[in-house]
Write a protein that holds these residues in place. Sequence first.
Motif, PDB file in Angstrom:
ATOM      1  N   THR A  46       0.854  -1.185   0.000  1.00  0.00           N
ATOM      2  CA  THR A  46       0.000   0.000   0.000  1.00  0.00           C
ATOM      3  C   THR A  46       0.891   1.236   0.000  1.00  0.00           C
ATOM      4  OG1 THR A  46      -0.074   0.151   2.406  1.00  0.00           O
ATOM      5  CG2 THR A  46      -1.758  -1.230   1.345  1.00  0.00           C
ATOM      6  N   SER A  47       0.311   2.379  -0.283  1.00  0.00           N
ATOM      7  CA  SER A  47       1.099   3.616  -0.304  1.00  0.00           C
ATOM      8  C   SER A  47       1.648   3.943   1.084  1.00  0.00           C
ATOM      9  CB  SER A  47       0.273   4.781  -0.847  1.00  0.00           C
ATOM     10  OG  SER A  47      -0.871   4.984  -0.063  1.00  0.00           O
ATOM     11  N   ALA A  48       0.907   3.606   2.135  1.00  0.00           N
ATOM     12  CA  ALA A  48       1.389   3.842   3.502  1.00  0.00           C
ATOM     13  C   ALA A  48       2.599   2.964   3.813  1.00  0.00           C
ATOM     14  CB  ALA A  48       0.278   3.583   4.505  1.00  0.00           C
ATOM     15  N   GLU A  49       2.551   1.702   3.370  1.00  0.00           N
ATOM     16  CA  GLU A  49       3.685   0.800   3.578  1.00  0.00           C
ATOM     17  C   GLU A  49       4.910   1.282   2.811  1.00  0.00           C
ATOM     18  OE1 GLU A  49       1.472  -3.488   4.296  1.00  0.00           O
ATOM     19  OE2 GLU A  49       1.673  -2.738   2.251  1.00  0.00           O
ATOM     20  N   LYS A  50       4.702   1.733   1.561  1.00  0.00           N
ATOM     21  CA  LYS A  50       5.812   2.255   0.765  1.00  0.00           C
ATOM     22  C   LYS A  50       6.425   3.489   1.424  1.00  0.00           C
ATOM     23  CE  LYS A  50       4.527   0.648  -3.822  1.00  0.00           C
ATOM     24  NZ  LYS A  50       4.230   1.040  -5.194  1.00  0.00           N
ATOM     25  N   LYS A  51       5.572   4.348   1.976  1.00  0.00           N
ATOM     26  CA  LYS A  51       6.055   5.558   2.637  1.00  0.00           C
ATOM     27  C   LYS A  51       6.935   5.195   3.825  1.00  0.00           C
ATOM     28  CE  LYS A  51       4.399   9.774   4.855  1.00  0.00           C
ATOM     29  NZ  LYS A  51       3.217  10.535   5.278  1.00  0.00           N
ATOM     30  N   GLU A  52       6.503   4.230   4.615  1.00  0.00           N
ATOM     31  CA  GLU A  52       7.279   3.793   5.775  1.00  0.00           C
ATOM     32  C   GLU A  52       8.618   3.187   5.335  1.00  0.00           C
ATOM     33  OE1 GLU A  52       6.932   0.647   9.466  1.00  0.00           O
ATOM     34  OE2 GLU A  52       5.096   1.361   8.519  1.00  0.00           O
ATOM     35  N   LEU A  53       8.604   2.365   4.289  1.00  0.00           N
ATOM     36  CA  LEU A  53       9.824   1.742   3.791  1.00  0.00           C
ATOM     37  C   LEU A  53      10.785   2.780   3.202  1.00  0.00           C
ATOM     38  CD1 LEU A  53       8.332  -1.461   2.159  1.00  0.00           C
ATOM     39  CD2 LEU A  53       9.763  -1.349   4.203  1.00  0.00           C
ATOM     40  N   ARG A  54      10.251   3.814   2.540  1.00  0.00           N
ATOM     41  CA  ARG A  54      11.107   4.882   2.024  1.00  0.00           C
ATOM     42  C   ARG A  54      11.824   5.598   3.162  1.00  0.00           C
ATOM     43  NH1 ARG A  54       6.911   5.840  -1.710  1.00  0.00           N
ATOM     44  NH2 ARG A  54       6.052   7.463  -0.383  1.00  0.00           N
ATOM     45  N   GLY A  55      11.111   5.819   4.266  1.00  0.00           N
ATOM     46  CA  GLY A  55      11.717   6.452   5.429  1.00  0.00           C
ATOM     47  C   GLY A  55      12.858   5.626   5.992  1.00  0.00           C
ATOM     48  N   ILE A  56      12.650   4.319   6.070  1.00  0.00           N
ATOM     49  CA  ILE A  56      13.703   3.424   6.556  1.00  0.00           C
ATOM     50  C   ILE A  56      14.858   3.397   5.551  1.00  0.00           C
ATOM     51  CG2 ILE A  56      14.267   1.019   7.109  1.00  0.00           C
ATOM     52  CD1 ILE A  56      11.284   0.751   7.993  1.00  0.00           C
ATOM     53  N   GLY A  57      14.512   3.353   4.271  1.00  0.00           N
ATOM     54  CA  GLY A  57      15.514   3.265   3.208  1.00  0.00           C
ATOM     55  C   GLY A  57      16.398   4.488   3.097  1.00  0.00           C
ATOM     56  N   GLN A  58      15.909   5.646   3.526  1.00  0.00           N
ATOM     57  CA  GLN A  58      16.718   6.860   3.476  1.00  0.00           C
ATOM     58  C   GLN A  58      17.996   6.709   4.280  1.00  0.00           C
ATOM     59  OE1 GLN A  58      14.132  10.016   4.880  1.00  0.00           O
ATOM     60  NE2 GLN A  58      14.426  11.076   2.955  1.00  0.00           N
ATOM     61  N   ARG A  59      17.919   6.003   5.374  1.00  0.00           N
ATOM     62  CA  ARG A  59      19.069   5.857   6.266  1.00  0.00           C
ATOM     63  C   ARG A  59      20.018   4.734   5.848  1.00  0.00           C
ATOM     64  NH1 ARG A  59      14.603   7.074   9.369  1.00  0.00           N
ATOM     65  NH2 ARG A  59      14.145   4.912   9.877  1.00  0.00           N
ATOM     66  N   LEU A  60      19.639   3.962   4.848  1.00  0.00           N
ATOM     67  CA  LEU A  60      20.490   2.861   4.387  1.00  0.00           C
ATOM     68  C   LEU A  60      21.609   3.379   3.488  1.00  0.00           C
ATOM     69  CD1 LEU A  60      17.858   0.194   3.303  1.00  0.00           C
ATOM     70  CD2 LEU A  60      19.193   0.227   5.411  1.00  0.00           C
ATOM     71  N   LYS A  61      22.706   2.639   3.479  1.00  0.00           N
ATOM     72  CA  LYS A  61      23.756   2.878   2.503  1.00  0.00           C
ATOM     73  C   LYS A  61      23.479   1.972   1.316  1.00  0.00           C
ATOM     74  CE  LYS A  61      27.241   4.358   5.692  1.00  0.00           C
ATOM     75  NZ  LYS A  61      28.408   4.045   6.466  1.00  0.00           N
TER      76      LYS A  61
END
Length: 94
Positions: free
Chosen positions: A7-22
């Motif tokens: 869902t778009s909410a799940e994608k939004k949460e994953l994008r937030g987590i992904g920002q901090r990844l290398k």
Amino acid sequence: MENLPLTSAEKKELRGIGQRLKPHVHIGKQGLSETVEAELQTALNKNGLIKVRFEAERDTIKAYCTEIPSKLDCEYVGGVGKTGIFFRDMPEKA
């Protein structure tokens, strides 16, 4: 095993987590070769959520972002500039 679309909410949460990844994988001039695909496959199996750095033009990056999910059974979550974030459910441990 077919994953349900996020869902778009799940994608939004994953994008937030992904920002901090290398970035796990860098895709350069050689493009999406078999070795790069194998490395992406390994990273997705191990981590589930990965960030990929592209060294290509914008149109090529868009093509990669549609090609990678179709080949590797994952989902493109989003990206900014020359990075993309991909997600696949982690396999269940026995």
